[in-house]
Design a protein around this motif. Sequence first.
Motif, PDB file in Angstrom:
ATOM      1  N   PRO A 268       0.821  -1.214   0.000  1.00  0.00           N
ATOM      2  CA  PRO A 268       0.000   0.000   0.000  1.00  0.00           C
ATOM      3  C   PRO A 268       0.855   1.264   0.000  1.00  0.00           C
ATOM      4  N   GLU A 269       0.275   2.313  -0.506  1.00  0.00           N
ATOM      5  CA  GLU A 269       0.930   3.628  -0.507  1.00  0.00           C
ATOM      6  C   GLU A 269       1.409   3.959   0.900  1.00  0.00           C
ATOM      7  N   GLY A 270       2.647   4.358   1.032  1.00  0.00           N
ATOM      8  CA  GLY A 270       3.191   4.765   2.320  1.00  0.00           C
ATOM      9  C   GLY A 270       3.642   3.612   3.211  1.00  0.00           C
ATOM     10  N   ASP A 271       3.573   2.391   2.731  1.00  0.00           N
ATOM     11  CA  ASP A 271       3.920   1.222   3.542  1.00  0.00           C
ATOM     12  C   ASP A 271       5.031   0.442   2.834  1.00  0.00           C
ATOM     13  N   ALA A 272       6.114   0.173   3.549  1.00  0.00           N
ATOM     14  CA  ALA A 272       7.248  -0.562   2.974  1.00  0.00           C
ATOM     15  C   ALA A 272       7.585  -1.821   3.765  1.00  0.00           C
ATOM     16  N   ASP A 273       6.745  -2.204   4.721  1.00  0.00           N
ATOM     17  CA  ASP A 273       7.117  -3.262   5.654  1.00  0.00           C
ATOM     18  C   ASP A 273       6.710  -4.659   5.180  1.00  0.00           C
ATOM     19  N   PHE A 274       7.386  -5.135   4.155  1.00  0.00           N
ATOM     20  CA  PHE A 274       7.123  -6.511   3.700  1.00  0.00           C
ATOM     21  C   PHE A 274       7.707  -7.531   4.666  1.00  0.00           C
ATOM     22  N   SER A 275       8.755  -7.158   5.399  1.00  0.00           N
ATOM     23  CA  SER A 275       9.364  -8.083   6.360  1.00  0.00           C
ATOM     24  C   SER A 275       8.385  -8.477   7.458  1.00  0.00           C
ATOM     25  N   LEU A 276       7.625  -7.524   7.962  1.00  0.00           N
ATOM     26  CA  LEU A 276       6.603  -7.816   8.968  1.00  0.00           C
ATOM     27  C   LEU A 276       5.602  -8.827   8.425  1.00  0.00           C
ATOM     28  N   ARG A 277       5.161  -8.615   7.206  1.00  0.00           N
ATOM     29  CA  ARG A 277       4.176  -9.514   6.603  1.00  0.00           C
ATOM     30  C   ARG A 277       4.735 -10.927   6.456  1.00  0.00           C
ATOM     31  N   TRP A 278       5.962 -11.050   5.955  1.00  0.00           N
ATOM     32  CA  TRP A 278       6.554 -12.386   5.815  1.00  0.00           C
ATOM     33  C   TRP A 278       6.748 -13.049   7.173  1.00  0.00           C
ATOM     34  N   ARG A 279       7.189 -12.297   8.146  1.00  0.00           N
ATOM     35  CA  ARG A 279       7.383 -12.862   9.485  1.00  0.00           C
ATOM     36  C   ARG A 279       6.058 -13.410  10.025  1.00  0.00           C
TER      37      ARG A 279
ATOM     38  N   ILE B  28       3.303 -14.287   8.231  1.00  0.00           N
ATOM     39  CA  ILE B  28       2.849 -15.414   7.409  1.00  0.00           C
ATOM     40  C   ILE B  28       3.594 -16.680   7.814  1.00  0.00           C
ATOM     41  N   LYS B  29       4.916 -16.584   7.892  1.00  0.00           N
ATOM     42  CA  LYS B  29       5.728 -17.748   8.261  1.00  0.00           C
ATOM     43  C   LYS B  29       5.377 -18.241   9.662  1.00  0.00           C
ATOM     44  N   GLY B  30       5.217 -17.311  10.604  1.00  0.00           N
ATOM     45  CA  GLY B  30       4.894 -17.685  11.970  1.00  0.00           C
ATOM     46  C   GLY B  30       3.523 -18.336  12.083  1.00  0.00           C
ATOM     47  N   THR B  31       2.525 -17.764  11.424  1.00  0.00           N
ATOM     48  CA  THR B  31       1.172 -18.339  11.452  1.00  0.00           C
ATOM     49  C   THR B  31       1.169 -19.732  10.856  1.00  0.00           C
ATOM     50  N   PHE B  32       1.791 -19.897   9.703  1.00  0.00           N
ATOM     51  CA  PHE B  32       1.860 -21.209   9.055  1.00  0.00           C
ATOM     52  C   PHE B  32       2.532 -22.219   9.987  1.00  0.00           C
ATOM     53  N   SER B  33       3.654 -21.852  10.562  1.00  0.00           N
ATOM     54  CA  SER B  33       4.411 -22.762  11.424  1.00  0.00           C
ATOM     55  C   SER B  33       3.611 -23.167  12.661  1.00  0.00           C
TER      56      SER B  33
ATOM     57  N   ARG C 151      15.673 -18.560   7.579  1.00  0.00           N
ATOM     58  CA  ARG C 151      15.495 -17.314   8.340  1.00  0.00           C
ATOM     59  C   ARG C 151      15.232 -16.118   7.446  1.00  0.00           C
ATOM     60  N   ARG C 152      15.928 -16.068   6.347  1.00  0.00           N
ATOM     61  CA  ARG C 152      15.815 -14.909   5.461  1.00  0.00           C
ATOM     62  C   ARG C 152      14.949 -15.253   4.262  1.00  0.00           C
ATOM     63  N   PHE C 153      14.690 -14.276   3.457  1.00  0.00           N
ATOM     64  CA  PHE C 153      14.018 -14.468   2.171  1.00  0.00           C
ATOM     65  C   PHE C 153      14.717 -13.548   1.190  1.00  0.00           C
ATOM     66  N   TRP C 154      14.444 -13.768  -0.072  1.00  0.00           N
ATOM     67  CA  TRP C 154      15.090 -12.941  -1.091  1.00  0.00           C
ATOM     68  C   TRP C 154      14.030 -12.052  -1.706  1.00  0.00           C
ATOM     69  N   GLU C 155      14.341 -10.772  -1.864  1.00  0.00           N
ATOM     70  CA  GLU C 155      13.406  -9.861  -2.527  1.00  0.00           C
ATOM     71  C   GLU C 155      14.122  -9.055  -3.598  1.00  0.00           C
ATOM     72  N   HIS C 156      13.338  -8.638  -4.564  1.00  0.00           N
ATOM     73  CA  HIS C 156      13.836  -7.814  -5.666  1.00  0.00           C
ATOM     74  C   HIS C 156      12.770  -6.760  -5.929  1.00  0.00           C
ATOM     75  N   GLN C 157      13.154  -5.508  -5.950  1.00  0.00           N
ATOM     76  CA  GLN C 157      12.197  -4.456  -6.277  1.00  0.00           C
ATOM     77  C   GLN C 157      11.954  -4.459  -7.779  1.00  0.00           C
ATOM     78  N   ILE C 158      10.704  -4.542  -8.164  1.00  0.00           N
ATOM     79  CA  ILE C 158      10.336  -4.503  -9.580  1.00  0.00           C
ATOM     80  C   ILE C 158      10.533  -3.079 -10.083  1.00  0.00           C
ATOM     81  N   ARG C 159      11.284  -2.956 -11.177  1.00  0.00           N
ATOM     82  CA  ARG C 159      11.679  -1.633 -11.674  1.00  0.00           C
ATOM     83  C   ARG C 159      10.711  -1.036 -12.691  1.00  0.00           C
ATOM     84  N   ASP C 160      10.137  -1.885 -13.550  1.00  0.00           N
ATOM     85  CA  ASP C 160       9.287  -1.368 -14.622  1.00  0.00           C
ATOM     86  C   ASP C 160       8.392  -2.488 -15.143  1.00  0.00           C
ATOM     87  N   GLU C 161       7.591  -2.198 -16.158  1.00  0.00           N
ATOM     88  CA  GLU C 161       6.652  -3.180 -16.702  1.00  0.00           C
ATOM     89  C   GLU C 161       7.364  -4.409 -17.281  1.00  0.00           C
TER      90      GLU C 161
END
Length: 176
Positions: A66-77, A79-84, A108-118
């Motif tokens: 969402p606009e103004g939100d950059a916290d994908f790490s919280l979401r992955w943490r 998701i992983k915790g709930t699943f486990s 422990r970690r995950f890999w991310e890549h910022q999408i640059r363009d179409e």
Amino acid sequence: MRYRRAFVPGGTFFFTVNLADRSQRLLTEHVDVLRFAFRRVKKRHPFEISAMVVLPEHLHAIWVLPEGDADFSLRWRQIKGTFSRLLPEQSWVSQSKRDRRERTIWQRRFWEHQIRDERDFAQHVNYIHINPVKHGHVQRAADWPYSSIHKYIRAGVMSADWACDPGEGTFGERLM
């Protein structure tokens, strides 16, 4: 060298998330639990899933935050915790982890890549959808049940026979 994550509010990101033991099949064997974990986290911390594939031991996804939100790490943490937490304890939990009350099934970690363009977005969508073929799970991408390719086919963006020729992948890797 220290890895630095790209925190871009409202950004679009490609992710790879793996189980710690890549010989396990927990993600597909418990796909309903994984779906529940995603729904639960999306309700609390919204994000859009543009494309996704779940394989037995790893998954790939493209998210738009969402606009103004950059916290994908919280979401992955979460998701992983709930699943486990929702998985029944089985033999995949080692005795030493059981003794310490740990259920670390994820890397422990995950890999991310910022999408640059179409173009970058399209390449990563294709990579996601061809992944079950690349790993030898199916002959046709549309035959894998745990993929957003079905949404793309219903929308008319891709055909059911997309990538049926197991030649070259979109990143130059040999698929067969």
